[in-house]
Design a protein around this motif. Structure first.
Motif, PDB file in Angstrom:
ATOM      1  N   LYS A  63    -108.319 -33.356 -21.311  1.00 12.98           N
ATOM      2  CA  LYS A  63    -106.948 -33.832 -20.784  1.00 12.98           C
ATOM      3  C   LYS A  63    -106.265 -32.172 -21.649  1.00 12.98           C
ATOM      4  N   GLN A  64    -106.056 -30.860 -19.665  1.00  9.47           N
ATOM      5  CA  GLN A  64    -105.573 -30.225 -19.849  1.00  9.47           C
ATOM      6  C   GLN A  64    -104.006 -29.998 -20.978  1.00  9.47           C
ATOM      7  N   LEU A  65    -104.047 -28.993 -22.429  1.00 10.52           N
ATOM      8  CA  LEU A  65    -102.854 -28.900 -22.779  1.00 10.52           C
ATOM      9  C   LEU A  65    -102.431 -27.464 -22.342  1.00 10.52           C
ATOM     10  N   ARG A  66    -100.627 -27.491 -22.809  1.00  9.20           N
ATOM     11  CA  ARG A  66     -99.955 -26.530 -22.856  1.00  9.20           C
ATOM     12  C   ARG A  66     -99.527 -26.545 -23.944  1.00  9.20           C
ATOM     13  N   SER A  67     -99.056 -27.216 -25.062  1.00  7.39           N
ATOM     14  CA  SER A  67     -99.265 -26.605 -27.030  1.00  7.39           C
ATOM     15  C   SER A  67     -99.601 -27.764 -27.320  1.00  7.39           C
ATOM     16  N   ALA A  68     -99.619 -27.549 -28.597  1.00  9.41           N
ATOM     17  CA  ALA A  68    -100.167 -28.359 -29.458  1.00  9.41           C
ATOM     18  C   ALA A  68     -99.799 -28.515 -31.218  1.00  9.41           C
ATOM     19  N   ALA A  69    -100.025 -29.439 -31.455  1.00  9.31           N
ATOM     20  CA  ALA A  69     -99.437 -29.071 -33.067  1.00  9.31           C
ATOM     21  C   ALA A  69    -100.064 -29.782 -33.975  1.00  9.31           C
TER      22      ALA A  69
END
Length: 649
Positions: free
Chosen positions: A389-395
């Motif tokens: 799944k393509q992401l734009r931000s994460a933690a």
């Protein structure tokens, strides 16, 4: 000319004197005393001249550590204007108990005046203007002077800092004493007032430490320390001031969510006026009878509070604390190594990696202790690093065992373990916002493994909490919030949260206090029978609120990015009205910490810092991609294609 405030690439600097000088000001305003020039320093200490005039010391932000500035008492037959100016000078001296300032007051006023009630800091210092000569009885024995200026900040009676604005206007009334014939001040406001360069010369910020009182960790594990910054006078026995302030308890703002292990009413033993470490760097602290019956466990917590509080007051900190009863017997002894076992301080675990989203929209990482500019960048283990799944931000969770990722369109939030072969599963949260800008923010993990995120959907903007990163999202109450949340970062201590809030096109940084209600609201359905570690019964939901949001960057019109960068410090990217983008540090109380700001970097859209201050800054720049700033170095490029850098948390 009045003092000025300017920003440079190294942060805010203050230039110029604090008060206007018209050429008629008395030269004998202050005397400079070179204190404690020891035998090793005698060769470098100038001798005191035995002739010539004493000259006034101009207000300067920088003074040698050995120099202490003391005011001079009023001259005989000094006119009212000189009395006012001399009194204002005395407020900025290093006189421990303002004894010289008291000499400018009548006996009655001296008894009623409370200099420790508050400190008002003015942008350019107070200007004193005579507004009336002559008394209500039309005699020449009364004089009134109005002090004016632009408010910059205040310290309350607990020495807690708060930014301020607006005009300052207070009146001093003077009278000619009948017996002596001398002019003295007989009516004045409580507290003291000074300009900001005098404030910077006189005061230093220190962190007092208390323990989080309303987090799940407090119920079943090691207590977590929370920093509570205050300002103390840096040349007036700051160690004793700091210990006394710690014993008095936390600030009003932080008090509802922390506790002190010192019993209520604990103070230094009567007659103890100064505390100094011995040759082994051990500090002995004699306490009054309020602490005489504490048990060993409670006493070691008290000692841990002291050790954490005193760590930055000397170049090496204090290695060991000994607490004594009023009768001289020892209560307990604790050193720095054992203090870390007694209570956690901020970041419990040293971050192993730094993380960001690469050009393929995967979550990747680089070893946190790598000092190489071309360090190895690898996808994280598990589904978030495989590009499913393509992401734009994460933690990333603080234990670095799991991570949360926001989809490239900002609509869906996924949580997955950082273990090879792990599946992604269904999203734990979905936003119904119409555009990317109206959907989910970058999430943030707290120290108890709960996940925080804001949904920016204009139809239903919310701050949400997912317990352990799963389950039905809990809506966090935000009374007093005026605007839409654009970014969320929870502190490692779990009781403070930083929010970027947008209103009318402006983005400001706020810090709020996280409150967890002891009387949780019942969830729909279920038959609660058991209690969790946090005190809630099974089937009940806690009531979580963010209260008393405080603006910590009032001078910035647009805050682009921020991150926690220490126990009470954040790194912020933003710009002033009409200015250019800048990067700097700010304290949670809104003050600017002493020291250099990070080296300037163009086009910063994201910033990541660790609360472990030894770790490098990581940034995303539109021009350079992902870059790191190692201590004592310049920004180094990691990769050109990347965005959204984060540390665990």
């Amino acid at each position: 000319m009045p003092g000025k405030s300017v920003w440079t690439s190294k942060g805010r600097h203050f230039v110029g004197p604090d008060r206007e000088r018209d050429g008629r000001r008395r030269e004998t305003a202050r005397a400079v005393v070179y204190a404690a020039c020891g035998a090793l320093l005698l060769a470098g200490c100038a001798s005191m001249p035995d002739s010539g005039d004493l000259r006034g010391v101009e207000s300067t932000p920088r003074q040698d550590a050995q120099v202490r500035v003391f005011a001079l008492p009023p001259h005989d037959n000094a006119p009212p204007g000189q009395i006012v100016q001399g009194f204002l000078e005395a407020l900025t001296s290093d006189d421990p108990h303002y004894e010289t300032a008291l000499k400018y007051l009548t006996a009655r006023a001296a008894k009623q005046w409370r200099p420790d009630a508050s400190t008002t800091v003015l942008d350019g210092g107070p200007t004193a203007d005579p507004v009336r000569v002559g008394s209500r009885d039309d005699t020449d024995d009364d004089y009134t002077s109005t002090l004016t200026g632009d408010r910059f900040a205040t310290l309350d009676s607990q020495q807690s800092y708060e930014p301020a604005d607006g005009k300052y206007r207070q009146t001093l009334h003077l009278t000619r004493e009948k017996k002596s014939g001398q002019w003295r001040i007989d009516d004045l406001p409580q507290g003291i007032v000074m300009g900001k360069s005098d404030f910077l010369r006189n005061y230093t910020s220190v962190n007092k430490y208390y323990f989080a009182s309303n987090t799940p960790t407090e119920s079943d594990g090691q207590p977590v320390s929370v920093a509570d910054p205050v300002y103390v006078r840096k040349k007036v026995d700051p160690m004793t001031q700091t210990v006394s302030s710690l014993l008095q308890g936390p600030s009003r703002w932080l008090g509802p969510v922390v506790r002190s292990s010192f019993p209520t009413g604990t103070a230094l033993k009567k007659g103890v006026t100064s505390l100094t470490p011995d040759d082994q760097n051990r500090l002995t602290v004699p306490l009054n009878d309020k602490a005489s019956r504490v048990g060993s466990a409670k006493c070691t917590e008290m000692a841990a509070q002291l050790l954490y509080t005193l760590q930055d007051l000397t170049p090496t900190g204090v290695d060991e604390v000994a607490l004594q009863r009023a009768n001289g017997t020892q209560l307990c002894l604790l050193d720095k190594d054992r203090a870390e076992i007694v209570a956690a301080r901020g970041v419990v675990q040293h971050p192993e990696f730094q993380y960001f989203i690469d050009g393929k929209h995967r979550l990747v990482r680089v070893a946190g202790d790598s000092l190489e500019a071309a360090a190895d960048v690898t996808p994280v283990p598990g589904a978030l690093g495989e590009g499913e799944k393509q992401l734009r931000s994460a933690a990333v969770s603080r234990d670095e065992d799991s991570a949360a990722g926001v989809s490239a369109d900002g609509a869906m939030l996924y949580v997955a373990s950082l273990v090879s072969g792990g599946s992604l599963g269904e999203p734990v949260l979905t936003s119904q916002g119409a555009t990317k800008a109206d959907r989910l923010t970058t999430p943030s993990w707290d120290g108890d493994g709960d996940l925080w995120v804001a949904d920016r959907n204009p139809g239903k903007p919310r701050l949400l909490l997912l317990e352990k990163g799963a389950g039905e999202p809990l809506e966090v109450r935000t009374p007093g919030l005026d605007g839409r949340i654009e970014a969320v970062r929870v502190a490692a201590d779990g009781v403070r949260i930083a929010l970027i809030v947008e209103k009318d096109g402006q983005r400001s940084l706020y810090v709020g206090r996280i409150a967890r209600d002891e009387r949780p609201a019942a969830a729909s359905g279920g038959s609660p029978q058991q209690k969790t570690a946090a005190g809630q019964k099974t089937g009940e939901r806690p009531v979580v609120s963010v209260l008393e949001l405080q603006s910590v960057t009032p001078q910035l019109e647009e805050v682009t990015a921020m991150s926690w960068a220490g126990d009470s410090r954040l790194v912020v990217v933003g710009r002033e009205q009409g200015g250019v983008q800048q990067m700097g540090y700010v304290q949670v109380d809104g003050s600017t910490p002493v020291g250099s700001a990070p080296t300037a970097l163009t086009g910063v859209k994201g910033i990541a810092a660790s609360e472990d201050e030894r770790m490098p800054l990581v940034a995303y720049s539109e021009e350079d991609g992902i870059v790191r700033l190692l201590s004592g170095s310049k920004w180094q490029k990691l990769v050109r294609a990347g965005s959204a850098p984060v540390y665990p948390g």
